[in-house]
Design an enzyme around this catalytic site. Structure first.
Site, PDB file in Angstrom:
ATOM      1  CG  HIS A  14     -25.212 -51.843   5.448  1.00 44.17           C
ATOM      2  ND1 HIS A  14     -24.959 -52.632   6.539  1.00 44.17           N
ATOM      3  CD2 HIS A  14     -24.006 -51.528   4.914  1.00 44.17           C
ATOM      4  CE1 HIS A  14     -23.647 -52.807   6.665  1.00 44.17           C
ATOM      5  NE2 HIS A  14     -23.048 -52.133   5.705  1.00 44.17           N
ATOM      6  N   GLY A  15     -28.173 -51.169   7.576  1.00 39.52           N
ATOM      7  CA  GLY A  15     -28.580 -51.284   8.971  1.00 39.52           C
ATOM      8  C   GLY A  15     -27.449 -51.289   9.972  1.00 39.52           C
TER       9      GLY A  15
END
Length: 156
Positions: A14-15
């Site tokens: 994820h980010g």
């Protein structure tokens, strides 16, 4: 092969993982080891969208990951990410040497106890971590590279 980070995060990539860890460790490849994700076209698409441009991505089963890692050149800086410690124990038992393990996100489910803000373990998880410890591999809890490292073994 050069494994620079091995992380347990139920969200996989994820980010935060894609950016902060790759910058801090100059990652060139993300290796997601997850039997389910490796066979799910939607997961493959979503994970590939989370990887920064210019970085390689492999999403493999445990068996395929062992072969992949054995064939890696030393110049490749690999970030391994898995959902559970069970996967890492399988890799270790198949001869993959992990320099250390970062535990970032193992979330609440019935029967799991909080040992840290983002880490919940049940007795089976603790048993797996003890087996990993028997292999001499350090396990830390750290959400981001700038966080203070907490020795997971002191919490179980």
């Amino acid at each position: 092969m050069s494994i620079v980070v091995t992380r347990i995060d139920e969200r996989l990539i994820h980010g935060q993982v894609a950016y902060s860890w790759s910058v801090a460790y100059q990652v060139t490849e993300y290796l997601v080891v997850d039997d389910e994700a490796a066979n799910d076209p939607t997961q493959i698409l979503l994970l590939s969208m989370a990887v920064p441009s210019g970085k390689k991505l492999a999403i493999l089963s445990v068996e395929d990951a062992v072969s992949h890692l054995d064939a890696q050149p030393d110049s490749m800086k690999t970030f391994i990410v898995v959902k559970s410690p069970h996967v890492l124990l399988s890799l270790i038992e198949k001869g993959i040497m992990l320099p250390s393990i970062n535990v970032g996100g193992m979330y609440y489910k019935a029967g799991k106890q909080e040992i840290c803000k983002t880490v919940y373990l049940d007795e089976e998880d603790k048993a797996v971590f003890r087996k990993i410890k028997d292999h001499g591999i350090a396990c830390e809890i750290r959400t981001s590279p700038s966080d203070k490292s907490i020795d997971l073994y002191t919490k179980i």
